[in-house]
Design a protein around this motif. Sequence first.
Motif, PDB file in Angstrom:
ATOM      1  N   LEU A  16      13.917   6.388   0.527  1.00 46.64           N
ATOM      2  CA  LEU A  16      12.811   5.874  -0.279  1.00 46.64           C
ATOM      3  C   LEU A  16      12.884   4.361  -0.390  1.00 46.64           C
ATOM      4  O   LEU A  16      11.868   3.668  -0.266  1.00 46.64           O
ATOM      5  CB  LEU A  16      12.859   6.490  -1.675  1.00 46.64           C
ATOM      6  CG  LEU A  16      12.177   7.835  -1.821  1.00 46.64           C
ATOM      7  CD1 LEU A  16      12.267   8.306  -3.250  1.00 46.64           C
ATOM      8  CD2 LEU A  16      10.721   7.698  -1.414  1.00 46.64           C
ATOM      9  N   SER A  19      11.845   2.795   3.033  1.00 45.74           N
ATOM     10  CA  SER A  19      10.421   2.834   3.372  1.00 45.74           C
ATOM     11  C   SER A  19       9.618   1.980   2.413  1.00 45.74           C
ATOM     12  O   SER A  19       8.651   1.331   2.814  1.00 45.74           O
ATOM     13  CB  SER A  19       9.926   4.280   3.385  1.00 45.74           C
ATOM     14  OG  SER A  19      10.212   4.891   2.169  1.00 45.74           O
ATOM     15  N   ILE A  22       9.853  -1.587   3.603  1.00 49.76           N
ATOM     16  CA  ILE A  22       8.983  -1.866   4.749  1.00 49.76           C
ATOM     17  C   ILE A  22       7.534  -2.024   4.297  1.00 49.76           C
ATOM     18  O   ILE A  22       6.855  -2.999   4.618  1.00 49.76           O
ATOM     19  CB  ILE A  22       9.093  -0.728   5.790  1.00 49.76           C
ATOM     20  CG1 ILE A  22      10.484  -0.727   6.398  1.00 49.76           C
ATOM     21  CG2 ILE A  22       8.044  -0.888   6.868  1.00 49.76           C
ATOM     22  CD1 ILE A  22      10.706   0.380   7.390  1.00 49.76           C
ATOM     23  N   LEU A  23       7.066  -1.046   3.507  1.00 51.19           N
ATOM     24  CA  LEU A  23       5.660  -1.095   3.113  1.00 51.19           C
ATOM     25  C   LEU A  23       5.392  -2.303   2.228  1.00 51.19           C
ATOM     26  O   LEU A  23       4.352  -2.963   2.352  1.00 51.19           O
ATOM     27  CB  LEU A  23       5.263   0.187   2.381  1.00 51.19           C
ATOM     28  CG  LEU A  23       3.790   0.243   2.037  1.00 51.19           C
ATOM     29  CD1 LEU A  23       2.953   0.302   3.298  1.00 51.19           C
ATOM     30  CD2 LEU A  23       3.456   1.428   1.164  1.00 51.19           C
ATOM     31  N   ALA A  27       2.595  -4.919   3.226  1.00 46.63           N
ATOM     32  CA  ALA A  27       1.424  -5.105   2.377  1.00 46.63           C
ATOM     33  C   ALA A  27       1.378  -6.525   1.845  1.00 46.63           C
ATOM     34  O   ALA A  27       0.303  -7.134   1.746  1.00 46.63           O
ATOM     35  CB  ALA A  27       1.455  -4.105   1.232  1.00 46.63           C
ATOM     36  N   LEU A 468      -6.958   3.372  -2.423  1.00 50.75           N
ATOM     37  CA  LEU A 468      -8.013   2.590  -1.774  1.00 50.75           C
ATOM     38  C   LEU A 468      -8.386   1.384  -2.629  1.00 50.75           C
ATOM     39  O   LEU A 468      -8.575   0.277  -2.122  1.00 50.75           O
ATOM     40  CB  LEU A 468      -9.244   3.468  -1.549  1.00 50.75           C
ATOM     41  CG  LEU A 468      -9.064   4.609  -0.562  1.00 50.75           C
ATOM     42  CD1 LEU A 468     -10.376   5.321  -0.342  1.00 50.75           C
ATOM     43  CD2 LEU A 468      -8.543   4.077   0.746  1.00 50.75           C
ATOM     44  N   ILE A 471      -5.864  -1.259  -2.136  1.00 56.10           N
ATOM     45  CA  ILE A 471      -5.942  -2.000  -0.884  1.00 56.10           C
ATOM     46  C   ILE A 471      -7.142  -2.942  -0.899  1.00 56.10           C
ATOM     47  O   ILE A 471      -7.042  -4.108  -0.510  1.00 56.10           O
ATOM     48  CB  ILE A 471      -6.021  -1.020   0.296  1.00 56.10           C
ATOM     49  CG1 ILE A 471      -4.711  -0.247   0.384  1.00 56.10           C
ATOM     50  CG2 ILE A 471      -6.272  -1.760   1.587  1.00 56.10           C
ATOM     51  CD1 ILE A 471      -4.771   0.949   1.271  1.00 56.10           C
ATOM     52  N   LEU A 479      -0.634  -0.449  -5.277  1.00 57.15           N
ATOM     53  CA  LEU A 479      -0.403   0.214  -3.988  1.00 57.15           C
ATOM     54  C   LEU A 479       1.003   0.782  -3.927  1.00 57.15           C
ATOM     55  O   LEU A 479       1.227   1.922  -3.522  1.00 57.15           O
ATOM     56  CB  LEU A 479      -0.622  -0.778  -2.848  1.00 57.15           C
ATOM     57  CG  LEU A 479      -0.346  -0.191  -1.469  1.00 57.15           C
ATOM     58  CD1 LEU A 479      -1.420   0.788  -1.089  1.00 57.15           C
ATOM     59  CD2 LEU A 479      -0.232  -1.285  -0.432  1.00 57.15           C
ATOM     60  N   VAL A 482       1.317   3.910  -6.076  1.00 54.07           N
ATOM     61  CA  VAL A 482       0.755   5.087  -5.411  1.00 54.07           C
ATOM     62  C   VAL A 482       1.698   5.559  -4.316  1.00 54.07           C
ATOM     63  O   VAL A 482       2.020   6.748  -4.207  1.00 54.07           O
ATOM     64  CB  VAL A 482      -0.633   4.754  -4.813  1.00 54.07           C
ATOM     65  CG1 VAL A 482      -1.101   5.899  -3.941  1.00 54.07           C
ATOM     66  CG2 VAL A 482      -1.622   4.493  -5.909  1.00 54.07           C
ATOM     67  N   PHE A 483       2.177   4.595  -3.528  1.00 53.30           N
ATOM     68  CA  PHE A 483       3.070   4.971  -2.431  1.00 53.30           C
ATOM     69  C   PHE A 483       4.337   5.617  -2.965  1.00 53.30           C
ATOM     70  O   PHE A 483       4.814   6.614  -2.434  1.00 53.30           O
ATOM     71  CB  PHE A 483       3.438   3.749  -1.593  1.00 53.30           C
ATOM     72  CG  PHE A 483       4.628   4.005  -0.719  1.00 53.30           C
ATOM     73  CD1 PHE A 483       4.501   4.804   0.395  1.00 53.30           C
ATOM     74  CD2 PHE A 483       5.871   3.498  -1.035  1.00 53.30           C
ATOM     75  CE1 PHE A 483       5.595   5.092   1.177  1.00 53.30           C
ATOM     76  CE2 PHE A 483       6.969   3.774  -0.261  1.00 53.30           C
ATOM     77  CZ  PHE A 483       6.826   4.577   0.851  1.00 53.30           C
ATOM     78  N   THR A 486       3.661   9.216  -3.928  1.00 52.94           N
ATOM     79  CA  THR A 486       3.408  10.041  -2.746  1.00 52.94           C
ATOM     80  C   THR A 486       4.685  10.270  -1.953  1.00 52.94           C
ATOM     81  O   THR A 486       5.001  11.397  -1.562  1.00 52.94           O
ATOM     82  CB  THR A 486       2.387   9.339  -1.827  1.00 52.94           C
ATOM     83  OG1 THR A 486       1.507   8.601  -2.618  1.00 52.94           O
ATOM     84  CG2 THR A 486       1.633  10.327  -1.003  1.00 52.94           C
ATOM     85  N   ALA A 487       5.426   9.176  -1.721  1.00 54.28           N
ATOM     86  CA  ALA A 487       6.602   9.276  -0.877  1.00 54.28           C
ATOM     87  C   ALA A 487       7.682  10.104  -1.557  1.00 54.28           C
ATOM     88  O   ALA A 487       8.340  10.927  -0.909  1.00 54.28           O
ATOM     89  CB  ALA A 487       7.135   7.892  -0.553  1.00 54.28           C
TER      90      ALA A 487
END
Lengths: 514, 362
Positions: A16, A19, A22-23, A27, A468, A471, A479, A482-483, A486-487
């Motif tokens: 976690l 990732s 990275i995101l 972003a 959305l 973003i 963002l 949310v990620f 989800t992740a």
Amino acid sequence: MVAFILRRLGVLGVILMGSSFILYNLAAISADPLADLRLSTDPDRDAKILALTRELQLDVIPPLRYFLWLRGVLGIFIGQPDFGTGRDGLAVLDSLALAIPVTLRLVAAATLLAAILGIMIGIVTALRQYSRFDYSMTFIAFLLFSLPVFWVAVLLKEYLAISFNDFLREPNIPFNWIIGIGLASGLFWASVIGGSRKTFWTTYVVAFVASSSLVAVLGMTGWLLDPSLGPIVVLVLSIGIAFGVTQISVGLGNRKALGASLTIAGLSVVAFYPANWVFDNYASALNIFLMVCALITTSVFIGLAFSKIDRAPIVRTTIITGVLSANLVLIDKFMQTWKPYMQTDAINYRPVPTVGERNDLLNSPDFWISNLDVITHLFLPTMALTLIGFAGYIRFARGTLLEVLNQDYIRTARAKGLSERTVIMRHAFRNTMIPMATILVADFAGVIGGAFITESVFAWSGMGTLGLQAIRGQDLNLLMGVFFVTATMAVLANFVADLLYSALDPRIRVGSGA
Amino acid sequence: MARKSKASVESTEVLSGENAIQNKEIEGLSQGQIVRKRFFRHRAAVVSLFTITSIVLIAFTAFDWKIFGAIKVPGWWKWTPEDLPELRYGDCPNDTVGCPTISLLPKFLGGQGIGLGNHPFGQDDIGRDYFALVMRGTQRSLSVMVVIGSIAATLGVVVGSIAGFYRGRVDAILMRFVDFMITIPVIIIGSVVGYRYGNLGAVFLAVLLGLFAWTGLSRLVRGEFLSLREREFVDAARVAGATNKRIIFKHILPNAIGVIIVSVTLLLSGAILLETALSYIGFGVVPPDVSLGLLISQYQDSFTTRPWLFWYPGFFIISIALSINFIGDGLRDAFDPRQRRRISKKERQDSATARKLAQAND
């Protein structure tokens, strides 16, 4: 075992972090929160830019800023998670808390429905391998695979919601529709049941007559405007369920199981009026939960009372029958609510909604009306996600069952003279369910990502819409929030799937050699 | 001679007779020939191959091509997406404008005869020919798909084979990185990247998306390499003194090619759905460029009055994705050595009579 779980959880934490790192950087590089300010002609533009830079800590380079964000998130362990503030001024945590239940509702309904339908059809296609039914279902599965979800969603909106609402204004089912529905259902049942040419055509005719006359009667009596089942239909359906469940679960030859199932089915019908009385006077989620508990306890006792040896399968059959036939009572209650629901001002005889997850104008204190509102709003998005999702289940269930049916132990089971039902349901189906269960869990997490588009088409304010919005608004904190949710769900779901696999399949031992 | 006797021994050993039919069919054929033969037996796959080829040809020859800026190859379609012909008023149903002129009903059935007409798919709000727009959109979506597919396939195969072949630390590092990437939903990465770089052109966007789409394939290739490198033929090659390069390219890769090709086709159909979805929510190809997803997104509100603006782009997306999925299915069947074709009743009877005859002769 504990050591294994702890080690796996540690690895998940690392994944976690990796990732999200990275995101975050991706972003942060792609987004430019100052873009619209730079273009503005405001006299105090520079001051605003400075203020925003300080607020979002834009002067720190992204790789380092990530650790500032991470420090807030790691607050989870001391009970004070801090996901930062979104650009709309709301705490990200609060926005997420509002959005998560909405998405979960959608995803849970869609995954469950897709899995049940997909597995059922997949099994039938495997049992009728290389039949016309198999070929047409394969084609349909591939077609559904290839459909863009937004396209399906718009179609559903147009044809199911708007046209159905228009149709409800004057619910006269035209003659060619009655014939068409009859023909389609005849074809469906005849292909599912299969057999010789004679059985095929008999099934076809029976299914055609039954379904077209049912549709005709429903249309003529105005059932669609004021639907209900009533105790008689509930009784007939419950008896049918009792026979069906017993046949699939232990076989009709087991008289004790049949007796227990019929008793619990009869009891649900006896409880029809008392249950409705409770529904009308003391409706709440807690009471329904208590009723379910009472139902299951009763089923267990009835099952035990009827059986002396080999109790578990009989009790299981009784519980399944009990839950299914009690569901009929609940469904009937919702059907009775349909008419008052349509009569409310907010709905005004257009019951299938196209947007949103609830009707804000509908301010009904009634437990049933507000819950029916939630259900009708679930209708279209769930259907869109289900249509796309269940193709995968069809293919997977078919492939797995075919593989299992080729195993030696199936040949052994057949060779020692077991009935086909026992071979399929006990030996083959159970082994098919092992990989299916793990796929189901992993899919659940995957659909959360896939709900992005669906939520945006149906204007649901869930995680996808939030993502959305993040973003579009170059809102990094939102963002990442949310990620993160989800992740985490995806990673945990995979972990649960692994554990489930080892729990279900004795050939796999957790922790050995890992 | 020796080979023939071996085959006949095998066929007498086989009891069912089905294997005999299958074995006889592939006798003396190379791997490529067997695969080709099996693929062309998959009817849906062959139809799909034909469909996708026609779509590619029709879409890419519709407009003028300039080769090296000098030689001009004329396109076959009369309008281009930039033309602004007069909007068709009048003879449309429900007082709409710019309805499609395509007609598939022959005259003797009461239609207007089979023909395309002036604007087969109708016209958009300002009169642009919708057929031209859909063709341009198909070009864009197909090229995005191919670019994503080839970049992701190259990266996936290279990373997967390095990780699977060398194992150890290289494998650990690469696969942890894949774990990280795979946790991020593609739609989130795509949206983040597409929102910022979508305006730099479809190809640039496709390259970026391709850089993120390879992870699943690399895992698959790694698994295949891990199992193949333990096989006896690899040991034999190593003992014979083959270099790593030779083992990878001559021994392992050809054996893994089936898995790779099948998953690349699935990757392609995923790629076109991703591109159209991103364009639909506004994070992919941006106007004035055209893509199939973008067309649907732009005209979904006019669905009630002018449904053709919605149907045609959707029809092309589905045809492309469906064809690719079926081709993938055909390839999977073709490459899978365990795959047994369904033996028809006639063939079974033929083989049974042949066997009986053979026994009678003995």
